[in-house]
Design a protein around this motif. Structure first.
Motif, PDB file in Angstrom:
ATOM      1  N   GLU A   1       0.877  -1.170   0.000  1.00 31.90           N
ATOM      2  CA  GLU A   1       0.000   0.000   0.000  1.00 31.90           C
ATOM      3  C   GLU A   1       0.917   1.223   0.000  1.00 31.90           C
ATOM      4  OE1 GLU A   1      -3.365  -0.026  -0.077  1.00 31.90           O
ATOM      5  OE2 GLU A   1      -3.285  -2.214  -0.234  1.00 31.90           O
ATOM      6  N   ILE A   2       0.590   2.217  -0.810  1.00 37.15           N
ATOM      7  CA  ILE A   2       1.480   3.366  -1.000  1.00 37.15           C
ATOM      8  C   ILE A   2       0.729   4.656  -0.704  1.00 37.15           C
ATOM      9  CG2 ILE A   2       2.914   4.628  -2.660  1.00 37.15           C
ATOM     10  CD1 ILE A   2       3.214   1.916  -4.145  1.00 37.15           C
ATOM     11  N   VAL A   3       1.392   5.550   0.015  1.00 35.97           N
ATOM     12  CA  VAL A   3       0.866   6.898   0.251  1.00 35.97           C
ATOM     13  C   VAL A   3       1.763   7.865  -0.512  1.00 35.97           C
ATOM     14  CG1 VAL A   3       0.350   8.687   1.949  1.00 35.97           C
ATOM     15  CG2 VAL A   3      -0.040   6.262   2.514  1.00 35.97           C
ATOM     16  N   ALA A   4       1.207   8.525  -1.522  1.00 34.15           N
ATOM     17  CA  ALA A   4       1.953   9.472  -2.350  1.00 34.15           C
ATOM     18  C   ALA A   4       1.642  10.886  -1.871  1.00 34.15           C
ATOM     19  CB  ALA A   4       1.566   9.312  -3.815  1.00 34.15           C
TER      20      ALA A   4
ATOM     21  N   ALA B   1      -5.723   7.015 -12.837  1.00 36.13           N
ATOM     22  CA  ALA B   1      -7.007   6.756 -13.484  1.00 36.13           C
ATOM     23  C   ALA B   1      -6.870   5.737 -14.609  1.00 36.13           C
ATOM     24  CB  ALA B   1      -7.586   8.055 -14.035  1.00 36.13           C
ATOM     25  N   ALA B   2      -5.679   5.694 -15.216  1.00 39.81           N
ATOM     26  CA  ALA B   2      -5.459   4.780 -16.332  1.00 39.81           C
ATOM     27  C   ALA B   2      -5.104   3.368 -15.876  1.00 39.81           C
ATOM     28  CB  ALA B   2      -4.353   5.319 -17.236  1.00 39.81           C
ATOM     29  N   ARG B   3      -4.816   3.213 -14.575  1.00 40.83           N
ATOM     30  CA  ARG B   3      -4.424   1.896 -14.066  1.00 40.83           C
ATOM     31  C   ARG B   3      -5.227   1.563 -12.814  1.00 40.83           C
ATOM     32  NH1 ARG B   3       1.921   0.613 -13.945  1.00 40.83           N
ATOM     33  NH2 ARG B   3       0.989  -1.168 -12.832  1.00 40.83           N
ATOM     34  N   ARG B   4      -6.244   0.747 -12.984  1.00 38.13           N
ATOM     35  CA  ARG B   4      -7.112   0.382 -11.869  1.00 38.13           C
ATOM     36  C   ARG B   4      -6.331  -0.340 -10.769  1.00 38.13           C
ATOM     37  NH1 ARG B   4     -12.568  -0.192 -11.091  1.00 38.13           N
ATOM     38  NH2 ARG B   4     -13.176  -1.708  -9.493  1.00 38.13           N
ATOM     39  N   ASP B   5      -5.328  -1.138 -11.156  1.00 38.98           N
ATOM     40  CA  ASP B   5      -4.555  -1.879 -10.157  1.00 38.98           C
ATOM     41  C   ASP B   5      -3.820  -0.935  -9.223  1.00 38.98           C
ATOM     42  OD1 ASP B   5      -2.996  -1.171 -12.465  1.00 38.98           O
ATOM     43  OD2 ASP B   5      -1.371  -2.423 -11.701  1.00 38.98           O
ATOM     44  N   LEU B   6      -3.378   0.211  -9.734  1.00 41.01           N
ATOM     45  CA  LEU B   6      -2.689   1.186  -8.887  1.00 41.01           C
ATOM     46  C   LEU B   6      -3.679   1.977  -8.041  1.00 41.01           C
ATOM     47  CD1 LEU B   6       0.096   2.588 -11.242  1.00 41.01           C
ATOM     48  CD2 LEU B   6       0.204   0.693  -9.617  1.00 41.01           C
ATOM     49  N   ARG B   7      -4.816   2.305  -8.613  1.00 43.79           N
ATOM     50  CA  ARG B   7      -5.825   3.083  -7.886  1.00 43.79           C
ATOM     51  C   ARG B   7      -6.251   2.397  -6.600  1.00 43.79           C
ATOM     52  NH1 ARG B   7     -10.917   4.063 -11.302  1.00 43.79           N
ATOM     53  NH2 ARG B   7      -9.814   2.855 -12.871  1.00 43.79           N
ATOM     54  N   GLU B   8      -6.229   1.094  -6.606  1.00 47.36           N
ATOM     55  CA  GLU B   8      -6.724   0.349  -5.449  1.00 47.36           C
ATOM     56  C   GLU B   8      -5.742   0.336  -4.280  1.00 47.36           C
ATOM     57  OE1 GLU B   8      -7.650  -3.460  -7.056  1.00 47.36           O
ATOM     58  OE2 GLU B   8      -9.553  -2.792  -7.946  1.00 47.36           O
ATOM     59  N   ARG B   9      -4.488   0.734  -4.515  1.00 47.07           N
ATOM     60  CA  ARG B   9      -3.516   0.661  -3.418  1.00 47.07           C
ATOM     61  C   ARG B   9      -2.645   1.899  -3.267  1.00 47.07           C
ATOM     62  NH1 ARG B   9       1.590  -1.937  -5.001  1.00 47.07           N
ATOM     63  NH2 ARG B   9       1.606  -2.397  -7.234  1.00 47.07           N
ATOM     64  N   ILE B  10      -2.941   2.960  -4.003  1.00 48.33           N
ATOM     65  CA  ILE B  10      -2.183   4.202  -3.867  1.00 48.33           C
ATOM     66  C   ILE B  10      -3.104   5.318  -3.401  1.00 48.33           C
ATOM     67  CG2 ILE B  10      -0.868   5.985  -5.087  1.00 48.33           C
ATOM     68  CD1 ILE B  10       0.207   3.823  -6.924  1.00 48.33           C
ATOM     69  N   THR B  11      -2.751   5.923  -2.284  1.00 49.38           N
ATOM     70  CA  THR B  11      -3.487   7.063  -1.740  1.00 49.38           C
ATOM     71  C   THR B  11      -2.687   8.325  -1.999  1.00 49.38           C
ATOM     72  OG1 THR B  11      -4.452   5.702   0.007  1.00 49.38           O
ATOM     73  CG2 THR B  11      -4.452   8.096   0.353  1.00 49.38           C
ATOM     74  N   VAL B  12      -3.300   9.327  -2.601  1.00 50.71           N
ATOM     75  CA  VAL B  12      -2.626  10.587  -2.912  1.00 50.71           C
ATOM     76  C   VAL B  12      -3.023  11.633  -1.880  1.00 50.71           C
ATOM     77  CG1 VAL B  12      -2.281  12.393  -4.636  1.00 50.71           C
ATOM     78  CG2 VAL B  12      -2.576  10.019  -5.362  1.00 50.71           C
ATOM     79  N   VAL B  13      -2.027  12.182  -1.198  1.00 45.82           N
ATOM     80  CA  VAL B  13      -2.265  13.180  -0.148  1.00 45.82           C
ATOM     81  C   VAL B  13      -1.861  14.563  -0.683  1.00 45.82           C
ATOM     82  CG1 VAL B  13      -1.670  13.924   2.188  1.00 45.82           C
ATOM     83  CG2 VAL B  13      -1.868  11.478   1.651  1.00 45.82           C
ATOM     84  N   PRO B  14      -2.790  15.534  -0.690  1.00 42.02           N
ATOM     85  CA  PRO B  14      -2.515  16.844  -1.302  1.00 42.02           C
ATOM     86  C   PRO B  14      -1.906  17.854  -0.339  1.00 42.02           C
ATOM     87  CG  PRO B  14      -4.817  16.741  -0.710  1.00 42.02           C
ATOM     88  CD  PRO B  14      -4.215  15.406  -0.312  1.00 42.02           C
ATOM     89  N   HIS B  15      -0.853  17.449   0.367  1.00 45.75           N
ATOM     90  CA  HIS B  15      -0.203  18.345   1.328  1.00 45.75           C
ATOM     91  C   HIS B  15       1.308  18.206   1.209  1.00 45.75           C
ATOM     92  CE1 HIS B  15      -4.072  18.999   3.151  1.00 45.75           C
ATOM     93  NE2 HIS B  15      -4.187  17.733   3.523  1.00 45.75           N
ATOM     94  N   GLY B  16       2.018  19.142   1.832  1.00 45.54           N
ATOM     95  CA  GLY B  16       3.451  18.988   1.987  1.00 45.54           C
ATOM     96  C   GLY B  16       3.749  17.905   3.008  1.00 45.54           C
ATOM     97  N   PHE B  17       4.947  17.349   2.959  1.00 48.11           N
ATOM     98  CA  PHE B  17       5.294  16.221   3.827  1.00 48.11           C
ATOM     99  C   PHE B  17       5.168  16.570   5.300  1.00 48.11           C
ATOM    100  CE2 PHE B  17       8.740  13.779   6.022  1.00 48.11           C
ATOM    101  CZ  PHE B  17       8.088  12.554   6.001  1.00 48.11           C
ATOM    102  N   LEU B  18       5.666  17.740   5.696  1.00 54.12           N
ATOM    103  CA  LEU B  18       5.638  18.111   7.106  1.00 54.12           C
ATOM    104  C   LEU B  18       4.239  18.512   7.568  1.00 54.12           C
ATOM    105  CD1 LEU B  18       9.001  20.080   7.428  1.00 54.12           C
ATOM    106  CD2 LEU B  18       8.501  17.719   8.105  1.00 54.12           C
ATOM    107  N   ASP B  19       3.310  18.636   6.642  1.00 56.06           N
ATOM    108  CA  ASP B  19       1.915  18.931   6.991  1.00 56.06           C
ATOM    109  C   ASP B  19       1.038  17.691   6.939  1.00 56.06           C
ATOM    110  OD1 ASP B  19       2.551  21.680   7.149  1.00 56.06           O
ATOM    111  OD2 ASP B  19       2.321  21.880   4.980  1.00 56.06           O
ATOM    112  N   THR B  20       1.639  16.525   6.698  1.00 48.61           N
ATOM    113  CA  THR B  20       0.883  15.297   6.500  1.00 48.61           C
ATOM    114  C   THR B  20       0.896  14.443   7.761  1.00 48.61           C
ATOM    115  OG1 THR B  20       1.413  15.261   4.136  1.00 48.61           O
ATOM    116  CG2 THR B  20       0.749  13.180   5.126  1.00 48.61           C
ATOM    117  N   ASN B  21      -0.273  13.931   8.129  1.00 43.26           N
ATOM    118  CA  ASN B  21      -0.368  12.980   9.230  1.00 43.26           C
ATOM    119  C   ASN B  21      -0.058  11.588   8.689  1.00 43.26           C
ATOM    120  OD1 ASN B  21      -1.186  14.873  11.211  1.00 43.26           O
ATOM    121  ND2 ASN B  21      -3.283  14.802  10.436  1.00 43.26           N
ATOM    122  N   LEU B  22       1.131  11.091   8.983  1.00 43.11           N
ATOM    123  CA  LEU B  22       1.564   9.806   8.453  1.00 43.11           C
ATOM    124  C   LEU B  22       1.018   8.659   9.288  1.00 43.11           C
ATOM    125  CD1 LEU B  22       5.318  10.609   7.727  1.00 43.11           C
ATOM    126  CD2 LEU B  22       3.412  10.618   6.108  1.00 43.11           C
ATOM    127  N   PRO B  23       0.902   7.479   8.685  1.00 40.66           N
ATOM    128  CA  PRO B  23       0.554   6.290   9.471  1.00 40.66           C
ATOM    129  C   PRO B  23       1.592   6.079  10.581  1.00 40.66           C
ATOM    130  CG  PRO B  23       0.410   5.840   7.125  1.00 40.66           C
ATOM    131  CD  PRO B  23       1.046   7.187   7.251  1.00 40.66           C
TER     132      PRO B  23
END
Length: 257
Positions: free
Chosen positions: A78-81, A97-119
């Motif tokens: 599982e990937i957090v981008a 959107a072009a790859r369903r296999d990736l959509r199911e396991r990649i989460t895109v976070v629209p923030h800077g790294f230091l503003d992101t709540n990581l797992p």
């Protein structure tokens, strides 16, 4: 593979947001030789990652070239981008959107790294083309955040952005490519700002034969650091140097057990 920081820490520097907006149109085409060199090395450095330990974080995912490389190297992960730039995210989301296999396991976070709540526990963290976008105080926070997020024994892969020191770099064409009937060229040059930082100016030119159709200039400020300095910073945060690839500048660290 862009800045994981949500704003330029020095207001007199070239803003990362402006750079990514200007560069996004050309980024993938210009980065093709780079990703071809990096992808097999990245796969090797991630080979021992235990994906059961948690997700993999891609800091500054950019248009998703590094994200897809990670996904292909770790097909069970599982990937957090993490990517703050709307222009870069637009390309990344189109790629997903072009790859369903990736959509199911990649989460895109629209923030800077230091503003992101990581797992709480991550199996790995990757930062390609990113660390130089943080100045020294911000880098200390980045290293601490990475170390805190990683599970014991987990992996961090960080790219040393060249030249790794503050020095003027004269303009040079670093790549060229074709798409359809048009030819594209990428040019770069660097000018020091102070003892710790410099500004890269990237020029993208589009030609129809010998006729120049378009010229776009994108500038961004970076804080270069050599591999030795980055290694000392990583160790201070609790990461152990594990391996390095001199050709790509990729450093691998592990979290102390």
């Amino acid at each position: 593979m862009t800045a994981g920081y949500s704003h330029d820490p020095h207001p007199d520097g070239a803003g990362t947001d402006t750079y990514t907006a200007d560069a996004a149109e050309f980024y993938d085409l210009m980065a093709t030789p780079y990703i071809a060199q990096v992808e097999p090395v990245l796969a090797t450095l991630l080979a021992d990652v235990d994906t059961i330990a948690g997700p993999v974080i891609d800091i500054g995912a950019g248009t998703g070239l590094s994200t897809v490389a990670i996904a292909d190297a770790l097909p069970d992960a599982e990937i957090v981008a993490v990517e703050p730039s709307p222009a870069m995210r637009a390309v990344l989301m189109s790629r997903l959107a072009a790859r369903r296999d990736l959509r199911e396991r990649i989460t895109v976070v629209p923030h800077g790294f230091l503003d992101t709540n990581l797992p709480e526990r991550c199996a790995a963290v990757a930062a390609l083309g990113v660390i130089g976008h943080f100045d020294a105080p911000a880098r200390r926070k980045v290293w601490a955040t990475i170390a805190n997020a990683l599970a014991p024994g987990a992996t961090a892969v960080i790219e040393v952005q060249r030249p790794g020191r503050v020095a003027a770099v004269s303009e040079r064409r670093y790549t060229r490519a074709r798409a359809g009937a048009l030819r594209y060229e990428g040019w770069s040059r660097a000018q020091p700002v102070d003892a710790e930082s410099l500004v890269w100016r990237m020029t993208y030119r589009t030609y129809d034969g010998d006729r120049l159709l378009q010229e776009t200039v994108a500038a961004h400020r970076v804080w270069p650091a050599a591999s030795e300095r980055l290694t000392r910073e990583a160790e201070a945060a609790g990461l152990l140097p594990a391996s390095a690839d001199a050709d790509t500048g990729l450093l691998r660290f592990t979290k102390r057990p």
